[in-house]
Design a protein around this motif. Sequence first.
Motif, short mmCIF file in Angstrom:
data_model
loop_
_atom_site.label_atom_id
_atom_site.label_comp_id
_atom_site.label_asym_id
_atom_site.label_seq_id
_atom_site.Cartn_x
_atom_site.Cartn_y
_atom_site.Cartn_z
N LEU A 57 0.82 -1.21 0.00
CA LEU A 57 0.00 0.00 0.00
C LEU A 57 0.85 1.26 0.00
O LEU A 57 1.89 1.32 0.68
CB LEU A 57 -0.91 0.02 1.24
N LEU A 58 0.40 2.23 -0.79
CA LEU A 58 1.08 3.53 -0.84
C LEU A 58 0.07 4.60 -0.47
O LEU A 58 -0.87 4.86 -1.22
CB LEU A 58 1.63 3.76 -2.26
N PHE A 59 0.26 5.17 0.72
CA PHE A 59 -0.63 6.26 1.15
C PHE A 59 0.02 7.59 0.79
O PHE A 59 1.21 7.79 1.07
CB PHE A 59 -0.85 6.21 2.67
N ILE A 60 -0.75 8.48 0.17
CA ILE A 60 -0.20 9.79 -0.17
C ILE A 60 -1.15 10.86 0.36
O ILE A 60 -2.30 10.97 -0.09
CB ILE A 60 -0.03 9.96 -1.70
N GLY A 61 -0.68 11.62 1.33
CA GLY A 61 -1.54 12.64 1.95
C GLY A 61 -0.96 14.02 1.82
O GLY A 61 0.25 14.20 1.78
N GLY A 62 -1.85 15.00 1.74
CA GLY A 62 -1.41 16.39 1.72
C GLY A 62 -2.20 17.18 2.74
O GLY A 62 -3.44 17.13 2.74
N GLY A 63 -1.53 17.88 3.65
CA GLY A 63 -2.19 18.73 4.64
C GLY A 63 -3.17 17.96 5.50
O GLY A 63 -2.89 16.86 5.98
N ILE A 64 -4.37 18.52 5.64
CA ILE A 64 -5.40 17.88 6.47
C ILE A 64 -5.93 16.61 5.80
O ILE A 64 -6.67 15.84 6.40
CB ILE A 64 -6.51 18.90 6.79
N GLY A 65 -5.53 16.39 4.53
CA GLY A 65 -5.91 15.17 3.81
C GLY A 65 -5.41 13.91 4.48
O GLY A 65 -5.82 12.80 4.14
N LEU A 66 -4.52 14.06 5.45
CA LEU A 66 -4.06 12.86 6.17
C LEU A 66 -5.19 12.30 7.05
O LEU A 66 -5.16 11.12 7.42
CB LEU A 66 -2.83 13.19 7.03
N ALA A 67 -6.17 13.16 7.38
CA ALA A 67 -7.21 12.75 8.34
C ALA A 67 -7.91 11.43 7.95
O ALA A 67 -7.86 10.47 8.72
CB ALA A 67 -8.20 13.87 8.55
N PRO A 68 -8.53 11.34 6.77
CA PRO A 68 -9.19 10.06 6.43
C PRO A 68 -8.19 8.93 6.21
O PRO A 68 -8.49 7.76 6.49
CB PRO A 68 -9.96 10.37 5.15
N LEU A 69 -6.98 9.27 5.71
CA LEU A 69 -5.97 8.22 5.47
C LEU A 69 -5.53 7.61 6.79
O LEU A 69 -5.27 6.41 6.88
CB LEU A 69 -4.76 8.78 4.72
N GLY A 111 9.62 20.25 -1.05
CA GLY A 111 9.05 20.18 -2.40
C GLY A 111 7.62 19.69 -2.35
O GLY A 111 7.17 19.16 -1.32
N PHE A 112 6.90 19.88 -3.44
CA PHE A 112 5.49 19.48 -3.47
C PHE A 112 5.36 17.97 -3.53
O PHE A 112 6.21 17.27 -4.09
CB PHE A 112 4.79 20.12 -4.67
N VAL A 113 4.25 17.49 -2.98
CA VAL A 113 4.01 16.04 -2.89
C VAL A 113 4.12 15.32 -4.23
O VAL A 113 4.82 14.30 -4.32
CB VAL A 113 2.64 15.76 -2.21
N PRO A 114 3.47 15.80 -5.32
CA PRO A 114 3.52 15.03 -6.57
C PRO A 114 4.94 14.79 -7.07
O PRO A 114 5.28 13.65 -7.48
CB PRO A 114 2.74 15.91 -7.56
N ASN A 115 5.78 15.83 -7.01
CA ASN A 115 7.17 15.66 -7.44
C ASN A 115 7.93 14.73 -6.52
O ASN A 115 8.73 13.90 -6.96
CB ASN A 115 7.89 17.02 -7.48
N PHE A 116 7.66 14.88 -5.22
CA PHE A 116 8.32 14.05 -4.22
C PHE A 116 8.00 12.57 -4.47
O PHE A 116 8.89 11.71 -4.41
CB PHE A 116 7.85 14.50 -2.83
N PRO A 170 -5.65 18.40 -0.75
CA PRO A 170 -6.36 19.47 -1.45
C PRO A 170 -6.56 19.09 -2.92
O PRO A 170 -5.71 18.36 -3.48
CB PRO A 170 -5.41 20.66 -1.34
N PRO A 171 -7.63 19.57 -3.57
CA PRO A 171 -7.92 19.17 -4.95
C PRO A 171 -6.73 19.31 -5.90
O PRO A 171 -6.47 18.41 -6.71
CB PRO A 171 -9.05 20.11 -5.36
N ILE A 172 -5.97 20.39 -5.78
CA ILE A 172 -4.85 20.62 -6.70
C ILE A 172 -3.75 19.59 -6.49
O ILE A 172 -3.13 19.10 -7.43
CB ILE A 172 -4.32 22.08 -6.55
N MET A 173 -3.54 19.22 -5.22
CA MET A 173 -2.51 18.20 -4.92
C MET A 173 -2.95 16.84 -5.46
O MET A 173 -2.15 16.09 -6.03
CB MET A 173 -2.28 18.17 -3.39
N ILE A 174 -4.23 16.53 -5.29
CA ILE A 174 -4.75 15.25 -5.80
C ILE A 174 -4.56 15.18 -7.31
O ILE A 174 -4.05 14.20 -7.85
CB ILE A 174 -6.25 15.08 -5.44
#
Lengths: 279, 348
Positions: free
Chosen positions: A117-129, A192-197, A214-218
């Motif tokens: 499994l690969l979990f990818i979270g950004g900001g408060i997006g970690l909450a449901p993950l 750096g930003f999540v997608p590049n990371f 956030p929508p843009i990060m997704i």
Amino acid sequence: MSCSCHDQDPLIPQIAVIKEVRVDTHDVTTFKIVDSFGKKPFEFLPGQCAMISIPPIGEAIFSITSSPTQEEYIECSIKKCGTVTDYLHELEPGSEVGVRGPYGNNFPVEDLKNKDLLFIGGGIGLAPLRSVINYVMDNREDFGVVDIVYGARTPGDLVHSNDIFDVWPKEKETAVHLTVDNVSKNWNGHVGFVPNFVKTLNFDNNKIALVCGPPIMIKYTLQALEEMGFKKEQVYTTLELKMKCGIGKCGRCNIGDKYVCKDGPVFRCDEITELPNEY
Amino acid sequence: MKKILKTKLPELWQKISTDFDLFLPIEKNKTLNFSLWKDGEKVNLDKVRTTTSSKHLVFPQTETYLKFKNQNNKLSLKAVKAIGDEYVIFGVRPCDVKSFKLLDNIFLREPVDTYYREHRDRGTIISLACTNPEDTCFCSSFGIDASSAPLGADVAAWDVGDSYIWKPQSEKGQKLMDSTKELFTDIDEKDIQNLEKEKSNIQEKLEDLPFNNIDLSKIKGTQQEIFDKEEIWNEFSERCLACGTCSYLCPTCHCYDLQDYKGNNHGEKFRCWDSCMSSDFTLMAHGNPRTTQMQRLRQRFMHKLVYYPKNHKGDYSCVGCGRCVDRCPVHIDIVKIIKKLGGENNEL
């Protein structure tokens, strides 16, 4: 989907008590919530949501950040960003709120068994993950290798710091990869930003990815995963739209023929491509 | 089937209203709406279209569902039951009868909206075939027969000149007819002929209506393709005032808002009709996914003509009642939209 209040209308909340308040960051606080008997208000699955109300301030829906395996309470990590959340942040332990749920669908934990499994979270997006991650940790033998990629604007914006720094990295076959958008004096990690990371981490594309932020990060993370060879069927994400009733009737949160509160918030990415771009 | 002389109607209203709340098309201030009947009210059963639909009986415009007290963050909550006595509604046209079925699809699916179910269960619906359909009616496009006994009506009725013919279609309908049987007489061969004549008269009128040729099957393409027809959506939305009249008059629009009313340490939570035409409908703390009126107008028609049918076995979320056609202040009407989406190059 079901409502815990059997004979009552699914719009009717039950009284719940804020048992504990933990300040995560300057604008995110995690609330431990129990029912009026001090027990868990309702059963749920990872990814599902709770509707919290503070009459007469209003009502808003939040993803549940605790694992269903936690039997004593539910937790919601809430970012201060509007009328209801501003007021919630003023509450102290012992305060009573209205709660109803669970609402929405869940991450398909049964289908994830024996997979990496690969979990990818950004900001408060970690909450449901976090709800799924802790579920996986509590049933560790059922799942393969776990990678958790998490990013926030600054180190001070990383939520659930105890989990990400002290708990998860110590779990078997589990790695936590952190990044922040902005350089800070007290940060020696990746910037750096999540997608590049994600791209620099060179993961095998045989994993199942679960993305939330956030929508843009997704949007850019899904592109990055595609470039890395992930198929849409291997990726799950969550969508967010204003939800009021939580049960697919009030009509506020539809994207195409789907209601985010009922058919979502969790979608497999091949389902999303069939939806009009209105989210 | 039985019949009742029109001269006996006042007696019938009296009789029904002793046991039920009776809702009839009543004229007040030059508008015609389904209102609670009281002796002396001006009932108009000839005009086919009431200004608003009968939706408010099962889905009230505002409805309190919870009372609360909140003092120093100590909360008390009291669920409010759906209120109202058993009612009879007479004169519901076949299009509005069908709209109840379309609302059922939303409110009665799991989890059931208990308020709606309560309002629905305590009602007896008596339909009335459309002797005088209006120029803006287009129910036939949705497979509705304005001359017939519509599915979902507890009693179906026809105007056959000096009397009405009633046909019970459910246990509830039969019970109502049994309780008023002294006012009805048996029908004979002549009445049957009158009924058939009335039905074929209506059919003829329907065929002559200007919007009788609306063909929804011409709307082709995937959901995404119809969504992407921005030229069409822009063209219509340019003059949309976002007044929401279409949604409020529509018998099938069901979107609602939840709000809190505040008193001193106590208050009520209620729901009220809302419209996807308004800019704050989908406004969230972090912005709005539909920022333009084009997107909002597109949403309403996509929902009626594409999304709803996809979720409900092909049923459209429109019954062709023509209220929105009649009342839109800037003449954006669903008929023109259907035609345009169907490839017709009609004038706006």
